[in-house]
Design a protein around this motif. Structure first.
Motif, mmCIF file in Angstrom:
data_model
loop_
_atom_site.group_PDB
_atom_site.id
_atom_site.type_symbol
_atom_site.label_atom_id
_atom_site.label_comp_id
_atom_site.label_asym_id
_atom_site.label_seq_id
_atom_site.Cartn_x
_atom_site.Cartn_y
_atom_site.Cartn_z
ATOM 1 N N THR B 293 27.868 51.824 44.286
ATOM 2 C CA THR B 293 28.359 51.425 45.599
ATOM 3 C C THR B 293 29.279 50.208 45.449
ATOM 4 O O THR B 293 29.288 49.549 44.407
ATOM 5 N N THR B 294 29.996 49.891 46.512
ATOM 6 C CA THR B 294 30.889 48.724 46.491
ATOM 7 C C THR B 294 30.124 47.458 46.120
ATOM 8 O O THR B 294 30.538 46.691 45.256
ATOM 9 N N ASN B 295 28.975 47.247 46.751
ATOM 10 C CA ASN B 295 28.217 46.020 46.452
ATOM 11 C C ASN B 295 27.673 45.989 45.034
ATOM 12 O O ASN B 295 27.459 44.915 44.468
ATOM 13 N N ALA B 299 28.930 43.323 41.807
ATOM 14 C CA ALA B 299 27.840 42.379 41.553
ATOM 15 C C ALA B 299 27.072 42.671 40.263
ATOM 16 O O ALA B 299 26.921 41.805 39.412
ATOM 17 N N ILE B 300 26.654 43.934 40.099
ATOM 18 C CA ILE B 300 25.798 44.225 38.937
ATOM 19 C C ILE B 300 26.527 45.016 37.853
ATOM 20 O O ILE B 300 25.926 45.380 36.845
ATOM 21 N N ARG B 301 27.815 45.315 38.073
ATOM 22 C CA ARG B 301 28.588 46.051 37.062
ATOM 23 C C ARG B 301 29.699 45.179 36.495
ATOM 24 O O ARG B 301 30.304 44.387 37.222
ATOM 25 N N PRO B 302 29.982 45.310 35.198
ATOM 26 C CA PRO B 302 31.083 44.546 34.607
ATOM 27 C C PRO B 302 32.435 45.149 35.006
ATOM 28 O O PRO B 302 32.508 46.327 35.388
ATOM 29 N N THR B 303 33.484 44.340 34.953
ATOM 30 C CA THR B 303 34.817 44.799 35.353
ATOM 31 C C THR B 303 35.871 44.318 34.366
ATOM 32 O O THR B 303 35.616 43.427 33.550
ATOM 33 N N LEU B 304 37.040 44.916 34.480
ATOM 34 C CA LEU B 304 38.203 44.456 33.712
ATOM 35 C C LEU B 304 39.404 44.492 34.651
ATOM 36 O O LEU B 304 39.799 45.552 35.125
ATOM 37 N N ASP B 305 39.927 43.318 34.969
ATOM 38 C CA ASP B 305 41.062 43.225 35.890
ATOM 39 C C ASP B 305 42.228 42.481 35.262
ATOM 40 O O ASP B 305 42.032 41.474 34.587
ATOM 41 N N VAL B 306 43.427 43.001 35.503
ATOM 42 C CA VAL B 306 44.618 42.257 35.111
ATOM 43 C C VAL B 306 44.883 41.235 36.212
ATOM 44 O O VAL B 306 45.021 41.595 37.377
ATOM 45 N N ASN B 307 44.906 39.969 35.849
ATOM 46 C CA ASN B 307 45.131 38.913 36.834
ATOM 47 C C ASN B 307 46.593 38.516 36.928
ATOM 48 O O ASN B 307 47.013 37.881 37.897
ATOM 49 N N GLY B 308 47.366 38.904 35.908
ATOM 50 C CA GLY B 308 48.796 38.605 35.944
ATOM 51 C C GLY B 308 49.501 39.414 34.876
ATOM 52 O O GLY B 308 48.922 39.707 33.815
ATOM 53 N N ILE B 309 50.740 39.815 35.161
ATOM 54 C CA ILE B 309 51.520 40.568 34.175
ATOM 55 C C ILE B 309 52.981 40.187 34.340
ATOM 56 O O ILE B 309 53.437 39.934 35.459
ATOM 57 N N TRP B 310 53.693 40.074 33.223
ATOM 58 C CA TRP B 310 55.121 39.747 33.330
ATOM 59 C C TRP B 310 55.868 40.129 32.060
ATOM 60 O O TRP B 310 55.297 40.155 30.979
#
Lengths: 462, 462
Positions: B293-295, B299-310
């Motif tokens: 679920t979204t929550n 909260a309980i799952r790990p993530t990988l996000d690009v915070n910046g790209i150039w």
């Protein structure tokens, strides 16, 4: 015209210093901050044409930057050559990689240019190559050896798509009437290997915008729960090539001209050393479409390259943010028969179709142009070939270029005449890159070769 | 402590104006251009602690920005609370999306904040929430109701990884000795739904650099024949998630804590409205790991996000270039038991391994921290729960946060004490985003609730 060498020898320093002055003006058409400099450059070109002997020189207004026109009509019965060039230049970014300021020309010797080269943005593309024609005209008028009529058309929007030139040409077909169009905005294979460009790639340039949440978000509180526009953009762009680096856009290859074994064999004869190529770029391996050689990949095959990408936090240090938007500038090089407007539409439709729910996508077409091929049995080609033979002592090699000069196909369509591409630059001149330069040898060789084209074209036209 | 409300009523305007002054200083720790402002903020915090009644207030030098320390020891026999907060803030970029300048605080009413909210970078994260503790201490000292000992430790590098805090804590275990650590740097579920954060995600933040040719190239002359670093970077990043948005790094999930059905059912009880969530972010759909679920995803799952790209040309107009380099800032949110240094190494090894020939890749670790979980049967949690019950009339809900406060697990390791996270902000306060704000209601409610935590913690410790 056997005194051309002596004329060049006599005026060499002036030829160079005049070009240097022209190069000092930052005529960056892509950046409106340089508007006044672009306009200033148009004035400088006008003055140079008048000094070279052109009549009726005028600065023709357009909806964008003006087109400088001038002519020398000596006898309506004689053939007319239309010379095209552009006075605008590419942005110099990234400035930090220039060894000297892009608009403060310096002359330095290099391995390939033992006689020295002029380092400045636009030195080769296209101020330097355009100015060769101005000086060649000066020689022919001063020494009273102009064998035919000539018209000059120098624009200021080539690096941003020439959209206003297209309008200008459509509306001035009589004024621009000619028997052949002559352009120096391409390169030659090597200092001792003259070549004539017989093919150009088309271009479709688009900008894409991916929007996710309506604001930047904390990547901890929202990370993993909402679509991250940058992650999505990378996924979408990555999907545009398959594992063979084939472009994944439905219909993209439908009209691509497939060359015959014989044509490919002919192309393969051009001198090329893969090791030197990799060494010059400092890369371990080349990379491209499976089944094609390097020279085929960058000449007869279409491509899709990201020219710029940005989104999120790009400053110093770290910011744990999910950006609301991500952007990319993407260009596709097209081969003859691919219609740039059709390809742009195919891209738009496809790119929008692959956007996942949770983001919205905008595709903004920038500009484009058609590919072009010229036959090697035309009078124009023959005249150019003879001119090179006289000055280089070698028959030039017909060459397909990977670059694009969108207006060439427009000229054929509107003015019903073929274009001859006599390029004197080298691939290593770093056009569009930091430290762009143009060899003094190439510059003067161009001035020497051009009048011979006039001579032979006039002869062969009889 | 029944006169706390009247004390707040009496001093409300001053409490707000003092915070506003603190928010005017742009203490951006990620950008060295703001060095003097960060240092100025440390001085301001020192002064505020002294005025609130702290003894031995000092600005402790570190290899980075200083740590402000202060204490009020009334009786060594009584328990000691260590209050942690940070005076540095996130960069305000993109500035253009702020409705008012980030460092010129304004108070505006919103639907969620009918009593008004202070709009400024750091209003909630963490100057506002840190200052609640300073004002709560002022109340307890002025009215002579401080029931136990208190120590303050306010740092200036939380937004850039707290690396020097770690050293400081290791070297000052006796000075920082305490029975519980109290932090307000998280949020609560809603204005009328108090919550205590019992879990935090860990973090690994890296920067990647992909280098292709040794210089920018003309995309016509080289397009299709050499690896384009931006295209390659998008391919590499895209490959880090599979079709289920599962992270594709070998070993990444090995130590991930899997919650039981019961625990997930418990979590699901927290009030959450998906439609409102989507509406607030203006997105058509949420997006994340299949099967959660979204929550759970945030909260309980790990993530990988690009915070910046150039990379390449990102200015106005079009530039047909193949960039020599492309960059991205990537952060991974980790769950308890995932070791951030191990994950950083797994990422580095994997990312370097997927680079195709023709490019070189550099992975530069920025910073990171471990995840954290706190039991709800501790004295500290019980004391916090009672305090909320008194001021909100409701038992707070234990909540896992997706955010990271890396030093929390460090505190447990070095100081052997548990941390209680009493957050008073709302997810909608836009921390790390343009228009960050903090509700007046929340600010004052925090000041009202904190002294009650002191009272109950002291009682329960007996």
């Amino acid at each position: 015209m056997n005194n051309i060498q002596s004329y060049i020898k006599e005026h060499k320093e002036r030829f160079i210093s005049e070009l240097v002055e022209l190069l000092k003006i930052p005529s960056i058409s892509a950046d409106s901050a340089y508007k006044n400099d672009v306009l200033k450059t148009a004035d400088a070109v006008k003055t140079s044409l008048e000094k070279a002997g052109c009549d009726n020189v005028e600065i023709c207004k357009t909806d964008g930057y003006p087109i400088v026109y001038g002519e020398k009509i000596i006898d309506k019965a004689l053939p007319t050559i239309l010379v095209y060039g552009h006075y605008d230049v590419q942005p110099p970014d990234p400035i930090s990689l220039w060894d000297s300021p892009p608009f403060e020309p310096v002359i330095k010797k290099t391995d390939l240019h033992p006689e020295g080269a002029i380092f400045a943005r636009g030195a080769c593309d296209d101020k330097g190559q355009m100015y060769m024609h101005v000086k060649a005209l000066e020689y022919m008028t001063v020494t009273n050896q102009l064998p035919c009529n000539v018209k000059f058309m120098v624009e200021g929007e080539e690096e941003v798509g020439s959209s206003n030139l297209a309008v200008f040409v459509k509306n001035n077909q009589e004024k621009l009437k000619n028997d052949v169009i002559l352009i120096s905005d391409t390169g030659m294979i090597a200092q001792d290997v003259p070549s004539i460009t017989t093919g150009l790639r088309g271009l479709s340039y688009v900008e894409v915008e991916v929007t996710g949440p309506n604001r930047d978000l904390h990547s901890g509180l929202y990370g993993g729960a909402v679509a991250n526009p940058i992650n999505i953009l990378t996924k979408m762009i990555a999907s545009l090539h398959d594992e063979n680096n084939h472009i994944n856009i439905p219909g993209f290859y439908d009209k691509v001209e497939e060359l015959s074994k014989e044509e490919r064999a002919e192309m393969a004869k051009a001198p090329f050393n893969l090791e030197n190529y990799k060494k010059a770029l400092d890369i371990e391996a080349v990379y491209g479409e499976t089944g094609y050689t390097t020279n085929e990949r960058n000449a007869i095959r279409p491509t899709l390259d990201v020219n710029g990408i940005w989104g999120g936090y790009t400053g110093e240090g770290a910011k744990t943010v999910i950006a609301s938007k991500a952007f990319a500038k993407i260009s596709m090089r097209l081969v003859p028969h691919q219609d740039w407007e059709e390809i742009t539409q195919l891209f738009k439709t496809h790119f929008e179709s692959i956007a996942p729910k949770g983001v919205t996508v905008k595709v903004k077409p920038h500009h484009g142009g058609q590919g072009y091929v010229t036959p090697i049995d035309s009078i124009g080609y023959q005249a150019a070939s003879k001119a090179y033979q006289d000055t280089f002592g070698k028959t030039p090699i017909p060459q397909r270029s990977g670059g694009s000069i969108p207006i060439v196909s427009l000229f054929e369509q509107e003015l019903k005449s073929k274009t001859i591409l006599m390029g004197f630059g080298l691939d290593s001149d770093a056009i569009h890159s930091p430290n762009e330069h143009f060899g003094i040898f190439n510059y003067l060789k161009g001035i020497e070769t051009i009048p011979l084209f006039y001579k032979y074209f006039t002869k062969l036209s009889k």
